[in-house]
Write an enzyme that holds these catalytic residues in place. Sequence first.
Site, PDB file in Angstrom:
ATOM      1  N   ASP A 112      -3.893  -5.475  -8.651  1.00 32.69           N
ATOM      2  CA  ASP A 112      -4.295  -5.044  -7.326  1.00 32.69           C
ATOM      3  C   ASP A 112      -4.724  -3.579  -7.441  1.00 32.69           C
ATOM      4  O   ASP A 112      -4.598  -2.955  -8.511  1.00 32.69           O
ATOM      5  CB  ASP A 112      -3.134  -5.201  -6.343  1.00 32.69           C
ATOM      6  CG  ASP A 112      -3.594  -5.390  -4.912  1.00 32.69           C
ATOM      7  OD1 ASP A 112      -4.727  -4.953  -4.594  1.00 32.69           O
ATOM      8  OD2 ASP A 112      -2.835  -5.947  -4.108  1.00 32.69           O
TER       9      ASP A 112
ATOM     10  N   HIS B 120       0.832  -1.197   0.000  1.00 32.18           N
ATOM     11  CA  HIS B 120       0.000   0.000   0.000  1.00 32.18           C
ATOM     12  C   HIS B 120       0.870   1.252   0.000  1.00 32.18           C
ATOM     13  O   HIS B 120       0.488   2.285  -0.540  1.00 32.18           O
ATOM     14  CB  HIS B 120      -0.915   0.030   1.236  1.00 32.18           C
ATOM     15  CG  HIS B 120      -2.009  -0.977   1.193  1.00 32.18           C
ATOM     16  ND1 HIS B 120      -1.858  -2.250   1.660  1.00 32.18           N
ATOM     17  CD2 HIS B 120      -3.282  -0.889   0.740  1.00 32.18           C
ATOM     18  CE1 HIS B 120      -2.988  -2.922   1.507  1.00 32.18           C
ATOM     19  NE2 HIS B 120      -3.865  -2.119   0.944  1.00 32.18           N
TER      20      HIS B 120
END
Length: 448
Positions: A349, A277
């Site tokens: 993703d 992230h």
Amino acid sequence: MRRAFVAVLVTAALVAGSACSAGADEPEPPDTTLATNPSPAPSTPTPTATATDAVPGGWGPSADELADAQRRVAGMSRKEKVGSLLMPQFAGRSATDVTSDEASTNSQTLGVRSMARAVTRYHLAGAIVMSPNITDARQVKRLNDGLAAAARKSSANTDLPMIIGIDQEGGIVQRVKDGATTFPPARTIGKTGRPGNARQLAFDNGTELRAMGFTLDFAPVADVGFDSPAIGSRAYAAGPKAAAAMTTAAVDGYREAGIVPVVKHFPGHGSAGGDSHEELPAVTRSTAQLKRIDLVPFRAAIADRVPAVLSGHLDVRAVDPGTASSVSRKVVTGMLRDDLGFRGVTFTDSQLMEPIVGKFGAGEAAVRSVLAGEDVVLMPADLGAAYDALLDAAASGRITEKRLDDAVTRVTALRLYAKRIGADRPSWSEVPWAKHRAHVRAVIAEAG
């Protein structure tokens, strides 16, 4: 404001990361099931060689569905094709009725006030529902029904279901909480040593999701080991064989419930200590180690005809050093398609993540992903920018017509497949909520 919205979604997403224990492999556990285990997942006819040359079968859709997908794609405009490859997030708990703040956020990230308008404007084939979109199970059902209605009104292929996805793994990644069964994390299920438990709870979870109007779940997690702060209890096991047995059992359970399963995060966060992230984690294992550990559950899922795989954002040093795996042709096309033989749909993703949007921006990230071999760009930070960049790349030939058509054909075939396996959508009263909770209690007790 966009950055604030993006930050909220990234915090909520938990759609990346992993790390793995490199300990000794576990023996494959027996496939012992709960007493009420569902019957085996229905088999799908193996497509013939004449169904489609561009997109071969063996991953879910039948020969007729693959051929139908090719015919439909041949009649699509370039704009419709590009829209099929984008799966955005959005603000609001309704497809059409949004607050002024939600409309403002959508205007910045989608270019329109509501998700229903985005479906029409960009010819979208899919959307992902995140925690900010959810109050409870009944509300999310109304939201999903609204998204499906918008898709039927906007598409030339009105009989194709919209791909409405969610991260509903159980444990720390469970978006719908109020009104849905609380499922345990994968690690708890794995501790029982019984793949039948993974299958049963995936079936139960999938049944609830299908009743809510979802067609796809970004689950199960196929990563090996618990060491990564981004994965931890989301993994089934510390050993690749045990993780593979649990992963394939869960794939079967979701599929039987009428939900498209997506295994993640290819090629495995097992040895990466960072969180994708925020940064691009390095995977320093050799190719031999990757094959022996991280790729084992993915190989097993592909052999089990899993229809979709999600790629993580990882720096796989032994394959393509310095390049995020989700934009790496060597990883997506080379490892996943050529080496492992995967023929189904590939998802990136979330492209809200810093290693992608921070380095490339929304438009270039989308183009690089498709060039790498990805079929669906998940959660672009700016939908309009991603859409325009893909259109420009297709018009200039940077993305070839064949590459675009192959990706859209797979996505269209997945929609036809989702329509078939999810045809018997249960009504709210048909979902055995109490039985699902009983299954959860039994698995937790068995896990100790």
